[in-house]
Design a protein around this motif. Structure first.
Motif, PDB file in Angstrom:
ATOM      1  N   SER A 190       0.859  -1.169   0.000  1.00 30.64           N
ATOM      2  CA  SER A 190       0.000   0.000   0.000  1.00 30.64           C
ATOM      3  C   SER A 190       0.901   1.226   0.000  1.00 30.64           C
ATOM      4  CB  SER A 190      -0.914   0.004   1.229  1.00 30.64           C
ATOM      5  OG  SER A 190      -0.154   0.216   2.392  1.00 30.64           O
ATOM      6  N   TRP A 191       0.323   2.374  -0.216  1.00 31.49           N
ATOM      7  CA  TRP A 191       1.111   3.596  -0.226  1.00 31.49           C
ATOM      8  C   TRP A 191       1.733   3.867   1.132  1.00 31.49           C
ATOM      9  CZ3 TRP A 191       3.014   5.530  -4.352  1.00 31.49           C
ATOM     10  CH2 TRP A 191       2.340   5.400  -5.564  1.00 31.49           C
ATOM     11  N   LEU A 192       1.036   3.510   2.200  1.00 34.40           N
ATOM     12  CA  LEU A 192       1.576   3.734   3.539  1.00 34.40           C
ATOM     13  C   LEU A 192       2.828   2.892   3.779  1.00 34.40           C
ATOM     14  CD1 LEU A 192       1.315   5.182   6.219  1.00 34.40           C
ATOM     15  CD2 LEU A 192      -0.179   3.344   6.992  1.00 34.40           C
ATOM     16  N   ILE A 193       2.823   1.648   3.326  1.00 34.81           N
ATOM     17  CA  ILE A 193       4.011   0.802   3.495  1.00 34.81           C
ATOM     18  C   ILE A 193       5.169   1.333   2.655  1.00 34.81           C
ATOM     19  CG2 ILE A 193       4.958  -1.482   3.008  1.00 34.81           C
ATOM     20  CD1 ILE A 193       2.365  -2.686   3.927  1.00 34.81           C
ATOM     21  N   ILE A 194       4.876   1.801   1.452  1.00 33.85           N
ATOM     22  CA  ILE A 194       5.933   2.344   0.596  1.00 33.85           C
ATOM     23  C   ILE A 194       6.549   3.593   1.221  1.00 33.85           C
ATOM     24  CG2 ILE A 194       6.381   3.414  -1.653  1.00 33.85           C
ATOM     25  CD1 ILE A 194       4.252   1.464  -2.788  1.00 33.85           C
ATOM     26  N   VAL A 195       5.712   4.479   1.760  1.00 34.73           N
ATOM     27  CA  VAL A 195       6.218   5.693   2.404  1.00 34.73           C
ATOM     28  C   VAL A 195       6.966   5.339   3.684  1.00 34.73           C
ATOM     29  CG1 VAL A 195       5.510   7.859   3.494  1.00 34.73           C
ATOM     30  CG2 VAL A 195       4.477   7.163   1.353  1.00 34.73           C
ATOM     31  N   THR A 196       6.504   4.341   4.419  1.00 32.74           N
ATOM     32  CA  THR A 196       7.186   3.890   5.632  1.00 32.74           C
ATOM     33  C   THR A 196       8.570   3.343   5.309  1.00 32.74           C
ATOM     34  OG1 THR A 196       5.068   3.366   6.659  1.00 32.74           O
ATOM     35  CG2 THR A 196       7.012   2.355   7.632  1.00 32.74           C
TER      36      THR A 196
ATOM     37  N   ASN B 287       8.827  10.846   7.414  1.00 29.15           N
ATOM     38  CA  ASN B 287       8.430  10.133   8.629  1.00 29.15           C
ATOM     39  C   ASN B 287       7.272  10.835   9.333  1.00 29.15           C
ATOM     40  OD1 ASN B 287       8.816   7.915  10.390  1.00 29.15           O
ATOM     41  ND2 ASN B 287       9.741   9.300  11.863  1.00 29.15           N
ATOM     42  N   THR B 288       7.198  12.151   9.242  1.00 27.57           N
ATOM     43  CA  THR B 288       6.065  12.881   9.812  1.00 27.57           C
ATOM     44  C   THR B 288       4.775  12.492   9.111  1.00 27.57           C
ATOM     45  OG1 THR B 288       7.513  14.714  10.399  1.00 27.57           O
ATOM     46  CG2 THR B 288       5.164  15.181  10.325  1.00 27.57           C
ATOM     47  N   VAL B 289       4.834  12.307   7.801  1.00 27.80           N
ATOM     48  CA  VAL B 289       3.652  11.836   7.061  1.00 27.80           C
ATOM     49  C   VAL B 289       3.241  10.456   7.548  1.00 27.80           C
ATOM     50  CG1 VAL B 289       2.821  11.143   4.777  1.00 27.80           C
ATOM     51  CG2 VAL B 289       4.124  13.256   5.033  1.00 27.80           C
ATOM     52  N   VAL B 290       4.214   9.584   7.805  1.00 30.21           N
ATOM     53  CA  VAL B 290       3.907   8.236   8.309  1.00 30.21           C
ATOM     54  C   VAL B 290       3.256   8.314   9.683  1.00 30.21           C
ATOM     55  CG1 VAL B 290       4.922   6.052   9.080  1.00 30.21           C
ATOM     56  CG2 VAL B 290       5.727   7.128   6.988  1.00 30.21           C
ATOM     57  N   VAL B 291       3.807   9.131  10.573  1.00 28.01           N
ATOM     58  CA  VAL B 291       3.264   9.244  11.936  1.00 28.01           C
ATOM     59  C   VAL B 291       1.846   9.811  11.901  1.00 28.01           C
ATOM     60  CG1 VAL B 291       3.514  10.462  14.137  1.00 28.01           C
ATOM     61  CG2 VAL B 291       5.497   9.398  13.079  1.00 28.01           C
TER      62      VAL B 291
ATOM     63  N   SER C 155      -0.592   7.261  10.322  1.00 35.25           N
ATOM     64  CA  SER C 155      -0.825   6.109  11.202  1.00 35.25           C
ATOM     65  C   SER C 155      -1.671   6.483  12.408  1.00 35.25           C
ATOM     66  CB  SER C 155       0.506   5.533  11.677  1.00 35.25           C
ATOM     67  OG  SER C 155       1.240   5.038  10.598  1.00 35.25           O
ATOM     68  N   ALA C 156      -1.513   7.718  12.897  1.00 38.70           N
ATOM     69  CA  ALA C 156      -2.303   8.171  14.044  1.00 38.70           C
ATOM     70  C   ALA C 156      -3.728   8.531  13.656  1.00 38.70           C
ATOM     71  CB  ALA C 156      -1.629   9.365  14.703  1.00 38.70           C
ATOM     72  N   GLY C 157      -3.978   8.687  12.364  1.00 38.65           N
ATOM     73  CA  GLY C 157      -5.316   9.040  11.910  1.00 38.65           C
ATOM     74  C   GLY C 157      -5.562  10.536  11.873  1.00 38.65           C
ATOM     75  N   TRP C 158      -4.515  11.334  12.024  1.00 39.41           N
ATOM     76  CA  TRP C 158      -4.659  12.785  12.033  1.00 39.41           C
ATOM     77  C   TRP C 158      -4.539  13.380  10.643  1.00 39.41           C
ATOM     78  CZ3 TRP C 158      -0.869  13.677  16.655  1.00 39.41           C
ATOM     79  CH2 TRP C 158      -1.482  13.209  17.804  1.00 39.41           C
ATOM     80  N   LEU C 159      -4.057  12.592   9.688  1.00 43.75           N
ATOM     81  CA  LEU C 159      -3.892  13.046   8.326  1.00 43.75           C
ATOM     82  C   LEU C 159      -4.525  12.020   7.404  1.00 43.75           C
ATOM     83  CD1 LEU C 159      -2.541  15.093   6.349  1.00 43.75           C
ATOM     84  CD2 LEU C 159      -0.535  13.620   6.392  1.00 43.75           C
ATOM     85  N   GLN C 160      -5.453  12.454   6.597  1.00 40.90           N
ATOM     86  CA  GLN C 160      -6.131  11.564   5.671  1.00 40.90           C
ATOM     87  C   GLN C 160      -5.690  11.919   4.254  1.00 40.90           C
ATOM     88  OE1 GLN C 160      -8.141   8.998   6.484  1.00 40.90           O
ATOM     89  NE2 GLN C 160      -7.756   9.456   8.646  1.00 40.90           N
ATOM     90  N   ILE C 161      -4.966  11.034   3.609  1.00 43.30           N
ATOM     91  CA  ILE C 161      -4.559  11.212   2.224  1.00 43.30           C
ATOM     92  C   ILE C 161      -5.313  10.175   1.416  1.00 43.30           C
ATOM     93  CG2 ILE C 161      -2.645  11.194   0.604  1.00 43.30           C
ATOM     94  CD1 ILE C 161      -0.816  11.935   2.917  1.00 43.30           C
ATOM     95  N   PRO C 162      -6.108  10.591   0.433  1.00 44.35           N
ATOM     96  CA  PRO C 162      -6.860   9.615  -0.363  1.00 44.35           C
ATOM     97  C   PRO C 162      -5.939   8.596  -1.030  1.00 44.35           C
ATOM     98  CG  PRO C 162      -7.638  11.825  -0.800  1.00 44.35           C
ATOM     99  CD  PRO C 162      -6.407  11.955   0.039  1.00 44.35           C
ATOM    100  N   GLY C 163      -6.276   7.329  -0.879  1.00 40.18           N
ATOM    101  CA  GLY C 163      -5.483   6.248  -1.464  1.00 40.18           C
ATOM    102  C   GLY C 163      -4.363   5.762  -0.575  1.00 40.18           C
ATOM    103  N   MET C 164      -4.148   6.407   0.554  1.00 40.39           N
ATOM    104  CA  MET C 164      -3.082   5.996   1.466  1.00 40.39           C
ATOM    105  C   MET C 164      -3.708   5.510   2.764  1.00 40.39           C
ATOM    106  SD  MET C 164       0.021   8.268   2.937  1.00 40.39           S
ATOM    107  CE  MET C 164       1.454   7.868   2.002  1.00 40.39           C
ATOM    108  N   GLY C 165      -3.277   4.365   3.224  1.00 43.29           N
ATOM    109  CA  GLY C 165      -3.778   3.925   4.504  1.00 43.29           C
ATOM    110  C   GLY C 165      -4.243   2.560   4.557  1.00 43.29           C
TER     111      GLY C 165
END
Length: 113
Positions: A5-11, A96-100, A103-113
């Motif tokens: 997923s995009w989150l794993i790639i960014v992580t 890494n800030t985008v990942v945090v 993951s915390a649910g404070w940032l919603q990026i369409p298609g990521m998560g």
């Protein structure tokens, strides 16, 4: 089987950048900085946790938070090692800030998560 997923790639990107910066810091200085060692260790654990199922307290979010703290300390504290712009630390910190935040649910990026 690993589902990408995009989150794993960014992580993985954030952990790889931090790992590369930590290795450069360790190779560039004669005195091994404790922060550089912590950066390498946390980034490696974050890479491992992205692809394996670790026990509950040791999630990718936990390692991303720890890596965020180490990167901020590396940016704020003066170092004796490398001179020049800390570009790699800043890029790793932003990714890494985008990942945090995601993951915390404070940032919603369409298609990521």
């Amino acid at each position: 089987m690993i589902t990408l997923s995009w989150l794993i790639i960014v992580t993985v990107l954030a952990a790889a950048l931090a790992l590369a910066d930590g290795i450069i810091r360790l190779r560039g200085s004669r005195n091994n900085s404790i922060l550089a060692i912590a950066e390498v260790a946390v980034a490696a654990l974050m890479l491992v946790s992205a692809f394996t199922a670790l026990p509950a307290p040791f999630t990718t979010f936990f390692f991303a938070l720890a890596l965020e703290a180490v990167l901020v300390l590396l940016l704020v504290l003066p170092g004796r090692g490398r001179k020049g712009a800390p570009t790699l630390v800043i890029i790793a910190l932003v990714v890494n800030t985008v990942v945090v935040l995601t993951s915390a649910g404070w940032l919603q990026i369409p298609g990521m998560g």
